[in-house]
Design a protein around this motif. Structure first.
Motif, PDB file in Angstrom:
ATOM      1  N   ASP A   1       3.412  22.150 -20.335  1.00  0.00           N
ATOM      2  CA  ASP A   1       2.518  22.499 -21.435  1.00  0.00           C
ATOM      3  C   ASP A   1       2.096  23.962 -21.344  1.00  0.00           C
ATOM      4  OD1 ASP A   1       2.726  19.969 -22.366  1.00  0.00           O
ATOM      5  OD2 ASP A   1       0.838  19.271 -21.468  1.00  0.00           O
ATOM      6  N   SER A   2       1.856  24.399 -20.109  1.00  0.00           N
ATOM      7  CA  SER A   2       1.438  25.807 -19.914  1.00  0.00           C
ATOM      8  C   SER A   2       2.540  26.749 -20.292  1.00  0.00           C
ATOM      9  CB  SER A   2       1.027  26.026 -18.436  1.00  0.00           C
ATOM     10  OG  SER A   2      -0.062  25.199 -18.107  1.00  0.00           O
ATOM     11  N   ASP A   3       3.802  26.384 -19.951  1.00  0.00           N
ATOM     12  CA  ASP A   3       4.924  27.256 -20.277  1.00  0.00           C
ATOM     13  C   ASP A   3       5.092  27.398 -21.782  1.00  0.00           C
ATOM     14  OD1 ASP A   3       5.367  27.578 -17.637  1.00  0.00           O
ATOM     15  OD2 ASP A   3       6.987  26.065 -17.493  1.00  0.00           O
ATOM     16  N   SER A   4       4.896  26.280 -22.517  1.00  0.00           N
ATOM     17  CA  SER A   4       5.077  26.319 -23.979  1.00  0.00           C
ATOM     18  C   SER A   4       4.041  27.184 -24.626  1.00  0.00           C
ATOM     19  CB  SER A   4       5.046  24.907 -24.560  1.00  0.00           C
ATOM     20  OG  SER A   4       3.767  24.337 -24.338  1.00  0.00           O
ATOM     21  N   ASP A   5       2.822  27.327 -24.009  1.00  0.00           N
ATOM     22  CA  ASP A   5       1.796  28.162 -24.580  1.00  0.00           C
ATOM     23  C   ASP A   5       2.183  29.648 -24.373  1.00  0.00           C
ATOM     24  OD1 ASP A   5       0.405  25.964 -25.301  1.00  0.00           O
ATOM     25  OD2 ASP A   5      -0.956  25.990 -23.556  1.00  0.00           O
TER      26      ASP A   5
ATOM     27  N   ARG B   1       0.830  -1.201   0.000  1.00  0.00           N
ATOM     28  CA  ARG B   1       0.000   0.000   0.000  1.00  0.00           C
ATOM     29  C   ARG B   1       0.866   1.253   0.000  1.00  0.00           C
ATOM     30  NH1 ARG B   1      -3.201  -2.884   3.694  1.00  0.00           N
ATOM     31  NH2 ARG B   1      -2.221  -1.769   5.441  1.00  0.00           N
ATOM     32  N   GLU B   2       1.922   1.218   0.876  1.00  0.00           N
ATOM     33  CA  GLU B   2       2.807   2.379   0.952  1.00  0.00           C
ATOM     34  C   GLU B   2       3.529   2.605  -0.372  1.00  0.00           C
ATOM     35  OE1 GLU B   2       5.266   1.403   4.227  1.00  0.00           O
ATOM     36  OE2 GLU B   2       3.813   2.047   5.749  1.00  0.00           O
ATOM     37  N   SER B   3       3.996   1.478  -0.968  1.00  0.00           N
ATOM     38  CA  SER B   3       4.679   1.571  -2.256  1.00  0.00           C
ATOM     39  C   SER B   3       3.736   2.080  -3.327  1.00  0.00           C
ATOM     40  CB  SER B   3       5.241   0.204  -2.653  1.00  0.00           C
ATOM     41  OG  SER B   3       5.842   0.258  -3.921  1.00  0.00           O
ATOM     42  N   GLY B   4       2.492   1.575  -3.282  1.00  0.00           N
ATOM     43  CA  GLY B   4       1.499   2.025  -4.248  1.00  0.00           C
ATOM     44  C   GLY B   4       1.189   3.500  -4.075  1.00  0.00           C
ATOM     45  N   ASP B   5       1.094   3.935  -2.811  1.00  0.00           N
ATOM     46  CA  ASP B   5       0.832   5.353  -2.550  1.00  0.00           C
ATOM     47  C   ASP B   5       1.959   6.214  -3.101  1.00  0.00           C
ATOM     48  OD1 ASP B   5      -1.485   4.631  -1.321  1.00  0.00           O
ATOM     49  OD2 ASP B   5      -0.667   4.743   0.736  1.00  0.00           O
ATOM     50  N   GLU B   6       3.222   5.723  -2.865  1.00  0.00           N
ATOM     51  CA  GLU B   6       4.373   6.473  -3.369  1.00  0.00           C
ATOM     52  C   GLU B   6       4.346   6.550  -4.894  1.00  0.00           C
ATOM     53  OE1 GLU B   6       7.748   4.509  -1.814  1.00  0.00           O
ATOM     54  OE2 GLU B   6       7.427   5.186   0.253  1.00  0.00           O
ATOM     55  N   ASN B   7       4.025   5.406  -5.530  1.00  0.00           N
ATOM     56  CA  ASN B   7       3.965   5.392  -6.996  1.00  0.00           C
ATOM     57  C   ASN B   7       2.873   6.327  -7.504  1.00  0.00           C
ATOM     58  OD1 ASN B   7       6.034   3.534  -7.120  1.00  0.00           O
ATOM     59  ND2 ASN B   7       4.657   1.750  -7.172  1.00  0.00           N
ATOM     60  N   ASP B   8       1.727   6.301  -6.805  1.00  0.00           N
ATOM     61  CA  ASP B   8       0.632   7.184  -7.206  1.00  0.00           C
ATOM     62  C   ASP B   8       1.045   8.640  -7.066  1.00  0.00           C
ATOM     63  OD1 ASP B   8      -0.876   4.998  -7.752  1.00  0.00           O
ATOM     64  OD2 ASP B   8      -2.034   5.055  -5.876  1.00  0.00           O
ATOM     65  N   GLU B   9       1.752   8.946  -5.976  1.00  0.00           N
ATOM     66  CA  GLU B   9       2.194  10.327  -5.757  1.00  0.00           C
ATOM     67  C   GLU B   9       3.181  10.772  -6.834  1.00  0.00           C
ATOM     68  OE1 GLU B   9       2.166  13.984  -4.228  1.00  0.00           O
ATOM     69  OE2 GLU B   9       0.914  12.290  -3.551  1.00  0.00           O
ATOM     70  N   GLU B  10       4.092   9.837  -7.155  1.00  0.00           N
ATOM     71  CA  GLU B  10       5.049  10.150  -8.215  1.00  0.00           C
ATOM     72  C   GLU B  10       4.337  10.372  -9.543  1.00  0.00           C
ATOM     73  OE1 GLU B  10       7.865   7.032  -8.344  1.00  0.00           O
ATOM     74  OE2 GLU B  10       8.806   7.547  -6.411  1.00  0.00           O
ATOM     75  N   ALA B  11       3.352   9.566  -9.839  1.00  0.00           N
ATOM     76  CA  ALA B  11       2.603   9.704 -11.103  1.00  0.00           C
ATOM     77  C   ALA B  11       1.878  11.044 -11.139  1.00  0.00           C
ATOM     78  CB  ALA B  11       1.612   8.542 -11.247  1.00  0.00           C
ATOM     79  N   ARG B  12       1.261  11.407 -10.001  1.00  0.00           N
ATOM     80  CA  ARG B  12       0.557  12.687  -9.959  1.00  0.00           C
ATOM     81  C   ARG B  12       1.530  13.848 -10.150  1.00  0.00           C
ATOM     82  NH1 ARG B  12      -2.706   9.950  -6.070  1.00  0.00           N
ATOM     83  NH2 ARG B  12      -1.327  10.604  -4.349  1.00  0.00           N
ATOM     84  N   ALA B  13       2.733  13.711  -9.499  1.00  0.00           N
ATOM     85  CA  ALA B  13       3.740  14.776  -9.643  1.00  0.00           C
ATOM     86  C   ALA B  13       4.179  14.911 -11.091  1.00  0.00           C
ATOM     87  CB  ALA B  13       4.936  14.469  -8.742  1.00  0.00           C
ATOM     88  N   ARG B  14       4.363  13.764 -11.770  1.00  0.00           N
ATOM     89  CA  ARG B  14       4.758  13.808 -13.179  1.00  0.00           C
ATOM     90  C   ARG B  14       3.677  14.477 -14.019  1.00  0.00           C
ATOM     91  NH1 ARG B  14       6.874   8.620 -12.141  1.00  0.00           N
ATOM     92  NH2 ARG B  14       5.004   7.623 -13.022  1.00  0.00           N
ATOM     93  N   ARG B  15       2.422  14.163 -13.720  1.00  0.00           N
ATOM     94  CA  ARG B  15       1.320  14.774 -14.471  1.00  0.00           C
ATOM     95  C   ARG B  15       1.283  16.285 -14.244  1.00  0.00           C
ATOM     96  NH1 ARG B  15      -1.426   9.930 -13.053  1.00  0.00           N
ATOM     97  NH2 ARG B  15      -2.416  10.946 -11.246  1.00  0.00           N
TER      98      ARG B  15
ATOM     99  N   ARG C   1       3.845  18.150 -13.374  1.00  0.00           N
ATOM    100  CA  ARG C   1       4.984  18.739 -14.104  1.00  0.00           C
ATOM    101  C   ARG C   1       4.684  18.826 -15.599  1.00  0.00           C
ATOM    102  NH1 ARG C   1       7.993  15.518 -10.478  1.00  0.00           N
ATOM    103  NH2 ARG C   1       8.345  13.920 -12.083  1.00  0.00           N
ATOM    104  N   GLY C   2       4.049  17.778 -16.122  1.00  0.00           N
ATOM    105  CA  GLY C   2       3.718  17.778 -17.534  1.00  0.00           C
ATOM    106  C   GLY C   2       2.748  18.909 -17.876  1.00  0.00           C
ATOM    107  N   ARG C   3       1.744  19.115 -17.050  1.00  0.00           N
ATOM    108  CA  ARG C   3       0.800  20.195 -17.290  1.00  0.00           C
ATOM    109  C   ARG C   3       1.463  21.549 -17.202  1.00  0.00           C
ATOM    110  NH1 ARG C   3      -2.754  16.817 -14.335  1.00  0.00           N
ATOM    111  NH2 ARG C   3      -2.297  17.954 -12.396  1.00  0.00           N
ATOM    112  N   GLY C   4       2.445  21.643 -16.237  1.00  0.00           N
ATOM    113  CA  GLY C   4       3.160  22.907 -16.089  1.00  0.00           C
ATOM    114  C   GLY C   4       3.999  23.202 -17.318  1.00  0.00           C
TER     115      GLY C   4
END
Length: 235
Positions: A231-235, A210-224, A226-229
């Protein structure tokens, strides 16, 4: 008429108490001696019951004069019986009336009138030093040393008899040769501990997942994020 018959049978039972064939007395002499005796024979005790426990238990019915513990003839350790002496016949009679069959150390004890203790009677009469009843016993009695002595020494039991005795007592019997009940209980406790350890490991594993999954989920959210950020900068 039926009640009268039952009363007669009860009286006959009451008139035929225990008789010690090794006393050196005739049946009549023996029962004459016990009529005024203040000594009791106590049977079916646990090997672990102490003299102090016996004093306390029998003091409920009067002042105890002395307790003589039954001993293994060779080991000089308690072997499941004793003698209790009171000061008065009244206390002796009260003890038989009120204490016979009650439990001491979770065992129902048996009281019999005794003509009086003499030196030497404190020792077991069995061949191996304990009581005769424990020589050939097939059932397992934890309070009296496990299986009977003959079974222990021979390393084998009559399986059918052991199974029958075990069924009557609801106990565990050795079903193939002579694994002792202690070993069987050890296995059960060991299996219980292993099961408990596995359960703990499973719980710990699930928690780590569960802890590992939570960490992975957090990392995925952080990547998303960062990705959105980006995209905003390129606009």
């Amino acid at each position: 008429a039926g009640q009268g018959l039952m009363a007669d049978l009860y009286c006959q039972y009451e008139r035929t108490p225990y008789f010690d064939r090794h006393s050196g007395m005739t049946y009549e002499e023996y029962h004459q001696a016990i009529e005024k005796s203040t000594c009791l024979y106590i049977g079916n005790l646990s090997y672990f019951t102490t003299e102090a426990q016996i004093y306390e238990f029998f003091s409920r019915c009067g002042e105890v004069k002395r307790v003589i513990m039954g001993l293994d003839r060779f080991q000089k350790t308690p072997c499941g019986f004793c003698f209790v002496e009171y000061y008065t016949e009244e206390d002796t009679e009260a003890s038989i009336r009120y204490l016979n069959g009650l439990k001491l150390d979770d065992r129902p004890i048996r009281l019999d009138r005794d003509p009086g203790f003499v030196e030497g009677r404190q020792y077991g009469r069995g061949k191996s030093g304990g009581q005769v009843r424990d020589e050939y016993r097939l059932d397992f009695d934890l309070g009296r040393g496990g299986f009977g002595r003959v079974c222990q020494v021979a390393g084998a039991v009559d399986i059918e008899a052991a199974q029958s005795a075990s069924r009557r007592s609801g106990g565990i019997y050795a079903s193939g040769g002579v694994s002792s009940r202690n070993e069987e209980l050890d296995k059960r406790f060991k299996n219980r501990d292993l099961t408990r350890d596995r359960d703990e490991d499973d719980k710990s594993g699930r928690k780590r997942n569960r802890e590992s999954g939570d960490e992975n989920d957090e990392e995925a959210r952080a990547r998303r994020r960062r990705g959105r950020g980006e995209d905003s900068d390129s606009d």
